[in-house]
Design a protein around this motif. Structure first.
Motif, mmCIF file in Angstrom:
data_model
loop_
_atom_site.group_PDB
_atom_site.id
_atom_site.type_symbol
_atom_site.label_atom_id
_atom_site.label_comp_id
_atom_site.label_asym_id
_atom_site.label_seq_id
_atom_site.Cartn_x
_atom_site.Cartn_y
_atom_site.Cartn_z
ATOM 1 N N PHE A 86 0.893 -1.215 0.252
ATOM 2 C CA PHE A 86 -0.035 0.028 0.034
ATOM 3 C C PHE A 86 0.810 1.074 0.066
ATOM 4 O O PHE A 86 0.535 2.346 -0.069
ATOM 5 C CB PHE A 86 -0.846 -0.030 1.283
ATOM 6 N N PHE A 87 2.176 1.193 -0.389
ATOM 7 C CA PHE A 87 2.995 2.075 -0.122
ATOM 8 C C PHE A 87 2.552 3.508 -1.028
ATOM 9 O O PHE A 87 2.691 4.601 -0.576
ATOM 10 C CB PHE A 87 4.472 1.818 -0.515
ATOM 11 N N PRO A 88 2.325 3.024 -2.356
ATOM 12 C CA PRO A 88 2.025 4.314 -3.104
ATOM 13 C C PRO A 88 0.573 4.761 -2.741
ATOM 14 O O PRO A 88 0.410 6.253 -2.925
ATOM 15 C CB PRO A 88 1.745 3.661 -4.413
ATOM 16 N N VAL A 89 -0.425 4.057 -2.265
ATOM 17 C CA VAL A 89 -1.482 4.658 -1.610
ATOM 18 C C VAL A 89 -1.329 5.736 -0.371
ATOM 19 O O VAL A 89 -2.041 6.613 -0.244
ATOM 20 C CB VAL A 89 -2.528 3.451 -1.411
ATOM 21 N N PHE A 137 -11.943 -8.777 -4.781
ATOM 22 C CA PHE A 137 -11.314 -7.842 -5.769
ATOM 23 C C PHE A 137 -12.587 -7.124 -6.659
ATOM 24 O O PHE A 137 -12.489 -6.015 -6.659
ATOM 25 C CB PHE A 137 -10.300 -8.339 -6.597
ATOM 26 N N ILE A 138 -13.365 -8.016 -7.000
ATOM 27 C CA ILE A 138 -14.495 -7.377 -7.886
ATOM 28 C C ILE A 138 -15.368 -6.689 -6.951
ATOM 29 O O ILE A 138 -15.711 -5.272 -7.657
ATOM 30 C CB ILE A 138 -15.163 -8.460 -8.410
ATOM 31 N N LEU A 139 -15.605 -7.060 -5.631
ATOM 32 C CA LEU A 139 -16.472 -6.179 -5.057
ATOM 33 C C LEU A 139 -16.057 -4.980 -4.470
ATOM 34 O O LEU A 139 -16.390 -3.746 -4.535
ATOM 35 C CB LEU A 139 -16.677 -6.987 -3.637
ATOM 36 N N LEU A 140 -14.649 -4.925 -3.945
ATOM 37 C CA LEU A 140 -13.878 -3.945 -4.048
ATOM 38 C C LEU A 140 -13.854 -2.832 -5.089
ATOM 39 O O LEU A 140 -14.016 -1.596 -4.918
ATOM 40 C CB LEU A 140 -12.418 -4.020 -3.678
ATOM 41 N N GLY A 141 -13.908 -3.344 -6.403
ATOM 42 C CA GLY A 141 -14.004 -2.506 -7.564
ATOM 43 C C GLY A 141 -15.433 -1.480 -7.496
ATOM 44 O O GLY A 141 -15.214 -0.299 -7.629
ATOM 45 N N PHE A 168 -8.026 4.103 3.951
ATOM 46 C CA PHE A 168 -8.582 3.472 4.998
ATOM 47 C C PHE A 168 -9.692 2.420 4.843
ATOM 48 O O PHE A 168 -9.492 1.395 5.462
ATOM 49 C CB PHE A 168 -9.064 4.502 5.957
ATOM 50 N N GLY A 169 -10.247 2.556 3.905
ATOM 51 C CA GLY A 169 -11.620 1.822 3.561
ATOM 52 C C GLY A 169 -11.239 0.506 2.924
ATOM 53 O O GLY A 169 -11.320 -0.406 3.584
ATOM 54 N N MET A 170 -10.460 0.610 1.795
ATOM 55 C CA MET A 170 -9.782 -0.511 1.196
ATOM 56 C C MET A 170 -8.827 -1.177 2.095
ATOM 57 O O MET A 170 -8.877 -2.604 1.974
ATOM 58 C CB MET A 170 -9.085 -0.128 -0.126
ATOM 59 N N MET A 171 -7.874 -0.345 2.608
ATOM 60 C CA MET A 171 -6.890 -1.237 3.595
ATOM 61 C C MET A 171 -7.480 -2.067 4.666
ATOM 62 O O MET A 171 -7.369 -3.188 4.960
ATOM 63 C CB MET A 171 -6.021 -0.053 4.186
ATOM 64 N N GLY A 172 -8.756 -1.307 5.368
ATOM 65 C CA GLY A 172 -9.243 -1.824 6.425
ATOM 66 C C GLY A 172 -10.018 -3.434 5.990
ATOM 67 O O GLY A 172 -9.948 -4.289 6.757
ATOM 68 N N LEU A 173 -10.668 -3.082 4.873
ATOM 69 C CA LEU A 173 -11.422 -4.259 4.397
ATOM 70 C C LEU A 173 -10.362 -5.616 3.976
ATOM 71 O O LEU A 173 -10.835 -6.447 4.118
ATOM 72 C CB LEU A 173 -12.383 -3.963 3.120
ATOM 73 N N THR A 174 -9.307 -5.056 3.627
ATOM 74 C CA THR A 174 -8.302 -6.120 2.929
ATOM 75 C C THR A 174 -7.881 -6.740 4.172
ATOM 76 O O THR A 174 -7.580 -8.155 4.360
ATOM 77 C CB THR A 174 -7.166 -5.442 2.001
ATOM 78 N N MET A 175 -7.487 -5.943 5.404
ATOM 79 C CA MET A 175 -6.865 -6.612 6.489
ATOM 80 C C MET A 175 -7.802 -7.433 7.106
ATOM 81 O O MET A 175 -7.407 -8.857 7.534
ATOM 82 C CB MET A 175 -6.498 -5.515 7.444
ATOM 83 N N VAL A 176 -9.231 -6.976 7.319
ATOM 84 C CA VAL A 176 -10.023 -8.019 7.846
ATOM 85 C C VAL A 176 -10.267 -9.189 7.078
ATOM 86 O O VAL A 176 -10.437 -10.449 7.386
ATOM 87 C CB VAL A 176 -11.424 -7.239 7.744
ATOM 88 N N PHE A 177 -10.258 -9.028 5.712
ATOM 89 C CA PHE A 177 -10.311 -10.207 4.757
ATOM 90 C C PHE A 177 -9.257 -11.218 4.894
ATOM 91 O O PHE A 177 -9.336 -12.438 4.979
ATOM 92 C CB PHE A 177 -10.498 -9.958 3.259
ATOM 93 N N ILE A 178 -8.163 -10.719 4.941
ATOM 94 C CA ILE A 178 -6.944 -11.248 5.154
ATOM 95 C C ILE A 178 -7.000 -12.181 6.549
ATOM 96 O O ILE A 178 -6.422 -13.223 6.776
ATOM 97 C CB ILE A 178 -5.645 -10.604 5.287
ATOM 98 N N ILE A 179 -7.424 -11.415 7.538
ATOM 99 C CA ILE A 179 -7.349 -12.207 8.884
ATOM 100 C C ILE A 179 -8.553 -13.433 8.917
ATOM 101 O O ILE A 179 -8.131 -14.323 9.492
ATOM 102 C CB ILE A 179 -7.991 -10.945 10.038
#
Length: 221
Positions: free
Chosen positions: A7-10, A127-131, A190-201
């Motif tokens: 997420f460095f560029p984001v 990923f499709i849902l995030l889009g 925050f939204g995309m990173m947070g959702l991704t973190m929850v999904f990974i957990i």
């Protein structure tokens, strides 16, 4: 740490946006993506495909944003990237001997093939849902921007100069559009990173359960 590196560029886009606005943030994100790819090559003599794809799409959509001075392109970029990743994950179910997630993680994690297929499908759909979520958030800004353009006849609006450019109702419309742009930037980080973190957990818990099942299976025979 790898998650943050991805997420460095984001993250730099977010910081630059808060300081200098969306166009400067776009340029910073492009530069950060080049640094990300270059660092990976210099340190490991290898660049992750995800980083290369992100760089390519960012250069195209970010470049169009800067050249045309139209933020629409950079706001569409996360959706395009996520749909592309989602399509690749889903396509891997039918192309090749193993789904993409198993190719990536199967060497270090032992779970049944069916579990890999389920997880791979879930990643593709995620990923499709995030889009679509990105477009849902960005669309409020698009509507507000078009309403202001229709009201004023100005096609290129600097939303950082609302109080200088407009008065009365047009000023309110401009400030509202600016607020919606900020909401999208916040969601992008925050939204995309947070959702991704929850999904990974959640994925980690799911994998751990089936890893235990795979370890216990020989003892039951």
């Amino acid at each position: 740490m790898k998650f943050l590196a991805d997420f460095f560029p984001v993250i730099l886009f977010f910081v630059a946006y808060k300081l200098y606005g969306i166009y400067a943030a776009t340029a910073v994100a492009i530069a950060a993506s080049f640094v990300q790819v270059g660092y990976g090559w210099l340190r490991h003599r290898h660049v992750e495909n995800m980083h290369l794809i992100t760089l390519g799409i960012l250069v195209i959509f970010g470049g169009l944003t800067l050249v045309l001075q139209d933020r629409t392109f950079i706001m569409w970029k996360p959706s395009v990237i996520n749909w592309l990743f989602g399509g690749v994950f889903l396509a891997s179910l039918f192309i090749g001997e193993k789904p993409l997630l198993e190719r990536m993680m199967g060497g270090s994690i032992n779970v049944p093939s069916l579990i890999w297929r389920k997880l791979n499908t879930t990643w593709g759909l995620f990923f499709i849902l995030l889009g679509f979520l990105n477009l849902y958030v960005a669309n409020d800004f698009f509507i507000a921007e078009q309403a202001l353009i229709h009201q004023t006849g100005i096609t290129e609006i600097d939303f950082d100069q609302c109080s200088t450019l407009f008065q009365s109702n047009e000023l309110k419309m401009c400030l509202n559009a600016k607020s919606l742009e900020e909401s999208w930037v916040n969601f992008k980080l925050f939204g995309m990173m947070g959702l991704t973190m929850v999904f990974i957990i959640l994925q980690a818990f799911y994998l751990a359960r089936h890893m235990r099942d795979a370890e216990e299976a020989p003892e039951e025979n």
